[in-house]
Structures are given as structure tokens and as C-alpha cells.
Design a protein around this motif. Structure first.
Motif, PDB file in Angstrom:
ATOM      1  N   ALA A 106     -30.081  92.659 -78.403  1.00  0.00           N
ATOM      2  CA  ALA A 106     -30.513  92.290 -79.391  1.00  0.00           C
ATOM      3  C   ALA A 106     -29.907  90.912 -80.126  1.00  0.00           C
ATOM      4  CB  ALA A 106     -30.888  93.434 -80.405  1.00  0.00           C
ATOM      5  N   LEU A 107     -28.611  91.212 -80.296  1.00  0.00           N
ATOM      6  CA  LEU A 107     -27.952  90.131 -80.754  1.00  0.00           C
ATOM      7  C   LEU A 107     -28.000  88.674 -80.047  1.00  0.00           C
ATOM      8  CD1 LEU A 107     -26.101  88.986 -83.098  1.00  0.00           C
ATOM      9  CD2 LEU A 107     -24.021  89.663 -81.560  1.00  0.00           C
ATOM     10  N   LEU A 108     -27.789  88.817 -78.832  1.00  0.00           N
ATOM     11  CA  LEU A 108     -27.931  87.649 -77.827  1.00  0.00           C
ATOM     12  C   LEU A 108     -29.463  86.900 -78.152  1.00  0.00           C
ATOM     13  CD1 LEU A 108     -26.478  85.931 -75.933  1.00  0.00           C
ATOM     14  CD2 LEU A 108     -27.376  87.306 -74.000  1.00  0.00           C
ATOM     15  N   ARG A 109     -30.314  87.640 -78.001  1.00  0.00           N
ATOM     16  CA  ARG A 109     -31.701  87.339 -78.221  1.00  0.00           C
ATOM     17  C   ARG A 109     -31.921  86.667 -79.757  1.00  0.00           C
ATOM     18  NH1 ARG A 109     -36.636  89.516 -76.183  1.00  0.00           N
ATOM     19  NH2 ARG A 109     -37.186  89.638 -78.165  1.00  0.00           N
ATOM     20  N   LYS A 110     -31.663  87.218 -80.544  1.00  0.00           N
ATOM     21  CA  LYS A 110     -31.485  86.758 -82.061  1.00  0.00           C
ATOM     22  C   LYS A 110     -30.613  85.404 -82.059  1.00  0.00           C
ATOM     23  CE  LYS A 110     -30.482  88.165 -86.596  1.00  0.00           C
ATOM     24  NZ  LYS A 110     -30.099  89.256 -87.382  1.00  0.00           N
ATOM     25  N   LEU A 111     -29.592  84.934 -81.436  1.00  0.00           N
ATOM     26  CA  LEU A 111     -28.844  84.015 -81.530  1.00  0.00           C
ATOM     27  C   LEU A 111     -29.461  82.792 -80.502  1.00  0.00           C
ATOM     28  CD1 LEU A 111     -25.177  85.372 -80.933  1.00  0.00           C
ATOM     29  CD2 LEU A 111     -26.033  84.301 -83.096  1.00  0.00           C
ATOM     30  N   VAL A 112     -30.239  83.380 -79.486  1.00  0.00           N
ATOM     31  CA  VAL A 112     -30.737  82.354 -78.758  1.00  0.00           C
ATOM     32  C   VAL A 112     -32.109  81.782 -79.611  1.00  0.00           C
ATOM     33  CG1 VAL A 112     -32.348  81.989 -76.663  1.00  0.00           C
ATOM     34  CG2 VAL A 112     -29.960  83.015 -76.392  1.00  0.00           C
ATOM     35  N   GLU A 113     -32.902  82.560 -80.193  1.00  0.00           N
ATOM     36  CA  GLU A 113     -34.104  82.392 -81.017  1.00  0.00           C
ATOM     37  C   GLU A 113     -33.664  81.183 -82.062  1.00  0.00           C
ATOM     38  OE1 GLU A 113     -35.612  86.060 -81.885  1.00  0.00           O
ATOM     39  OE2 GLU A 113     -36.441  86.477 -80.035  1.00  0.00           O
ATOM     40  N   ASP A 115     -31.193  79.397 -82.071  1.00  0.00           N
ATOM     41  CA  ASP A 115     -30.310  78.310 -81.641  1.00  0.00           C
ATOM     42  C   ASP A 115     -28.908  78.333 -82.245  1.00  0.00           C
ATOM     43  OD1 ASP A 115     -29.792  75.925 -79.957  1.00  0.00           O
ATOM     44  OD2 ASP A 115     -30.500  74.530 -81.313  1.00  0.00           O
ATOM     45  N   GLN A 116     -28.294  79.347 -82.373  1.00  0.00           N
ATOM     46  CA  GLN A 116     -26.936  79.505 -82.839  1.00  0.00           C
ATOM     47  C   GLN A 116     -25.920  80.237 -81.797  1.00  0.00           C
ATOM     48  OE1 GLN A 116     -27.723  81.898 -86.392  1.00  0.00           O
ATOM     49  NE2 GLN A 116     -27.935  80.033 -87.513  1.00  0.00           N
ATOM     50  N   LEU A 117     -26.220  80.004 -80.545  1.00  0.00           N
ATOM     51  CA  LEU A 117     -24.969  80.493 -79.512  1.00  0.00           C
ATOM     52  C   LEU A 117     -23.595  80.187 -79.754  1.00  0.00           C
ATOM     53  CD1 LEU A 117     -26.916  80.409 -76.291  1.00  0.00           C
ATOM     54  CD2 LEU A 117     -26.315  82.272 -77.614  1.00  0.00           C
ATOM     55  N   ASP A 118     -23.609  79.042 -80.260  1.00  0.00           N
ATOM     56  CA  ASP A 118     -22.047  78.483 -80.599  1.00  0.00           C
ATOM     57  C   ASP A 118     -21.517  79.363 -81.826  1.00  0.00           C
ATOM     58  OD1 ASP A 118     -24.115  77.572 -82.606  1.00  0.00           O
ATOM     59  OD2 ASP A 118     -22.677  75.681 -82.859  1.00  0.00           O
ATOM     60  N   VAL A 119     -22.137  79.945 -82.495  1.00  0.00           N
ATOM     61  CA  VAL A 119     -21.439  80.875 -83.559  1.00  0.00           C
ATOM     62  C   VAL A 119     -20.565  81.625 -82.737  1.00  0.00           C
ATOM     63  CG1 VAL A 119     -22.080  82.669 -85.094  1.00  0.00           C
ATOM     64  CG2 VAL A 119     -23.400  80.763 -85.093  1.00  0.00           C
ATOM     65  N   LEU A 120     -20.682  82.376 -81.558  1.00  0.00           N
ATOM     66  CA  LEU A 120     -20.043  83.057 -80.803  1.00  0.00           C
ATOM     67  C   LEU A 120     -19.338  82.498 -79.678  1.00  0.00           C
ATOM     68  CD1 LEU A 120     -22.077  86.455 -80.530  1.00  0.00           C
ATOM     69  CD2 LEU A 120     -20.283  85.799 -82.194  1.00  0.00           C
ATOM     70  N   GLU A 121     -18.922  81.198 -79.642  1.00  0.00           N
ATOM     71  CA  GLU A 121     -18.331  80.342 -78.642  1.00  0.00           C
ATOM     72  C   GLU A 121     -19.305  80.336 -77.338  1.00  0.00           C
ATOM     73  OE1 GLU A 121     -14.091  80.889 -78.753  1.00  0.00           O
ATOM     74  OE2 GLU A 121     -14.550  81.796 -80.551  1.00  0.00           O
ATOM     75  N   LEU A 122     -20.546  80.391 -77.363  1.00  0.00           N
ATOM     76  CA  LEU A 122     -21.332  80.592 -76.139  1.00  0.00           C
ATOM     77  C   LEU A 122     -21.972  79.274 -75.980  1.00  0.00           C
ATOM     78  CD1 LEU A 122     -22.877  84.201 -76.532  1.00  0.00           C
ATOM     79  CD2 LEU A 122     -21.039  83.512 -75.309  1.00  0.00           C
ATOM     80  N   ASN A 123     -22.401  78.695 -74.475  1.00  0.00           N
ATOM     81  CA  ASN A 123     -23.002  77.854 -74.359  1.00  0.00           C
ATOM     82  C   ASN A 123     -23.683  78.192 -73.149  1.00  0.00           C
ATOM     83  OD1 ASN A 123     -21.595  77.023 -72.171  1.00  0.00           O
ATOM     84  ND2 ASN A 123     -19.966  76.253 -73.519  1.00  0.00           N
ATOM     85  N   SER A 126     -21.907  79.664 -70.344  1.00  0.00           N
ATOM     86  CA  SER A 126     -21.360  81.093 -70.572  1.00  0.00           C
ATOM     87  C   SER A 126     -21.633  82.289 -69.812  1.00  0.00           C
ATOM     88  CB  SER A 126     -21.470  81.492 -72.168  1.00  0.00           C
ATOM     89  OG  SER A 126     -20.859  80.435 -73.026  1.00  0.00           O
ATOM     90  N   GLU A 127     -20.942  83.050 -69.361  1.00  0.00           N
ATOM     91  CA  GLU A 127     -21.236  84.256 -68.592  1.00  0.00           C
ATOM     92  C   GLU A 127     -21.071  85.463 -69.684  1.00  0.00           C
ATOM     93  OE1 GLU A 127     -19.061  84.852 -65.061  1.00  0.00           O
ATOM     94  OE2 GLU A 127     -19.324  82.503 -64.370  1.00  0.00           O
ATOM     95  N   VAL A 128     -22.273  86.117 -69.965  1.00  0.00           N
ATOM     96  CA  VAL A 128     -22.259  87.359 -70.780  1.00  0.00           C
ATOM     97  C   VAL A 128     -22.344  88.683 -70.069  1.00  0.00           C
ATOM     98  CG1 VAL A 128     -23.637  88.090 -72.769  1.00  0.00           C
ATOM     99  CG2 VAL A 128     -23.129  85.594 -72.539  1.00  0.00           C
ATOM    100  N   LEU A 129     -21.458  89.454 -70.364  1.00  0.00           N
ATOM    101  CA  LEU A 129     -21.570  90.967 -70.278  1.00  0.00           C
ATOM    102  C   LEU A 129     -21.968  91.914 -71.440  1.00  0.00           C
ATOM    103  CD1 LEU A 129     -21.250  93.463 -68.119  1.00  0.00           C
ATOM    104  CD2 LEU A 129     -18.851  93.386 -69.059  1.00  0.00           C
ATOM    105  N   ILE A 130     -23.321  92.333 -70.914  1.00  0.00           N
ATOM    106  CA  ILE A 130     -23.782  93.114 -72.137  1.00  0.00           C
ATOM    107  C   ILE A 130     -23.640  94.584 -71.781  1.00  0.00           C
ATOM    108  CG2 ILE A 130     -25.760  93.964 -73.530  1.00  0.00           C
ATOM    109  CD1 ILE A 130     -26.794  90.935 -73.164  1.00  0.00           C
ATOM    110  N   ILE A 131     -23.232  95.422 -72.378  1.00  0.00           N
ATOM    111  CA  ILE A 131     -22.975  97.093 -71.761  1.00  0.00           C
ATOM    112  C   ILE A 131     -24.173  97.672 -72.755  1.00  0.00           C
ATOM    113  CG2 ILE A 131     -21.724  98.798 -71.910  1.00  0.00           C
ATOM    114  CD1 ILE A 131     -19.095  97.027 -71.943  1.00  0.00           C
ATOM    115  N   ASN A 132     -25.112  98.358 -72.024  1.00  0.00           N
ATOM    116  CA  ASN A 132     -26.277  99.158 -72.493  1.00  0.00           C
ATOM    117  C   ASN A 132     -25.558 100.537 -72.493  1.00  0.00           C
ATOM    118  OD1 ASN A 132     -28.591 100.498 -73.047  1.00  0.00           O
ATOM    119  ND2 ASN A 132     -29.389 100.157 -71.109  1.00  0.00           N
TER     120      ASN A 132
END
Length: 157
Positions: A106-113, A115-123, A126-132
Motif C-alpha cells: 500500500a505504501l509503495l503504491r501510494k508513493l508511485v501514484e 511520484d514520490q519514490l525518491d522519498v525512500l531512496e527508491l528509483n 530499485s529492488e523492493v522486498l515486501i513482506i505480506n
């Protein structure tokens, strides 16, 4: 888990983000205050597994030095992510993700929508691991929010 990554990778470890409901923001408030704190909201969230009213002093001793970012999401962000996983958008395999389990997505989707991925140093690289962390632990609520039962989602896999 944080300790393992610190021990194994040292300063080259991944960036850690903790996500919680905006109305149950005790860890976020703890990060602001630099000490264990209480939530500022009602703590009433569909993300019941994340809806804590106050930060454990023992847990905070480990989290404070290990976590890079503390973030907040709304209940609707979690619902949208549950639906995305259950439907298997973009030809993804459908996944059963419960209300609390989808917080990272949910956070990742929100940041993509936004256009704020850079807030978490993502581009884009980036490789992202989300733990469900949970499936349909509240089966009726899962069906109400996604329109599907967990069994229907699993059958679509």
C-alpha cells in the motif's frame, strides 16, 4: 529480521521501512519523539494487526537504530492493495493479502501514484522486498473488501 540483515550485510544492508495505519501511529510518533510514544489517533483501523496504541519499550530499543523510515497509510490504501493482489492485476498471480499484510504494498503504491519514490531512496532500478505478514485472517472482511473469498483467490493461482 532487522538484526539479521545488520549482522549479515552491515552498512550495505537494505533500507528498512515500517508502515502503520495513520490513526495508529505509535511507531511514527516514537520516531519523531526519539522515544516510545503513544498513537495520536483512535487506533480504529481495518489493519487490526498493526493498530497498536503505544510502542513497546523493548521493541523500540531494536527498532530505533535499525529502521530507516516510518510511514503511515490510510485504510483505503490497504483495501486498494488487497484488491490488487486478489485480482492479480498486470498478469500477476493472485495473492491472498490481509488488511495488515498489504501495508508495505500500500505504501509503495501510494508513493508511485504520487511520484514520490525518491522519498525512500527508491528509483526505477530499485529492488523492493515486501513482506505480506497475513492472509485472510478475517475471512468475512476479506470477502467484503475484495469481493472474493481466499479460496477463490487461491483457485485463480
Amino acid at each position: 529480521m532487522f538484526s539479521y540483515f545488520w549482522e549479515h550485510y552491515g552498512v550495505e544492508r537494505p533500507i528498512f521501512v515500517i508502515v502503520e495505519p495513520s490513526q495508529a501511529d505509535c511507531l511514527y510518533q516514537s520516531a519523531i519523539q526519539g522515544k516510545p510514544a503513544s498513537a495520536t489517533g483512535s487506533v480504529d483501523s481495518i489493519m487490526a494487526g498493526l493498530a497498536c496504541g503505544e510502542t513497546s519499550q523493548i521493541a523500540w530499543r531494536f527498532l530505533q537504530p535499525s529502521v530507516d523510515y516510518f510511514a503511515l497509510i490510510e485504510d483505503q490504501d490497504a483495501i486498494d492493495s488487497m484488491l490488487q493482489l486478489a485480482q492479480g492485476y498486470h498478469e500477476d498471480t493472485p495473492i491472498v493479502g490481509g488488511e495488515s499484510g498489504v501495508a508495505g504494498l500500500a505504501l509503495l503504491r501510494k508513493l508511485v501514484e504520487q511520484d514520490q519514490l525518491d522519498v525512500l531512496e527508491l528509483n526505477a532500478n530499485s529492488e523492493v522486498l515486501i513482506i505480506n505478514t497475513e492472509g485472510a485472517t478475517a475471512p468475512e472482511l476479506f470477502k467484503e473488501l475484495t469481493g472474493l473469498t481466499a479460496e477463490e483467490v487461491i483457485a485463480k493461482q
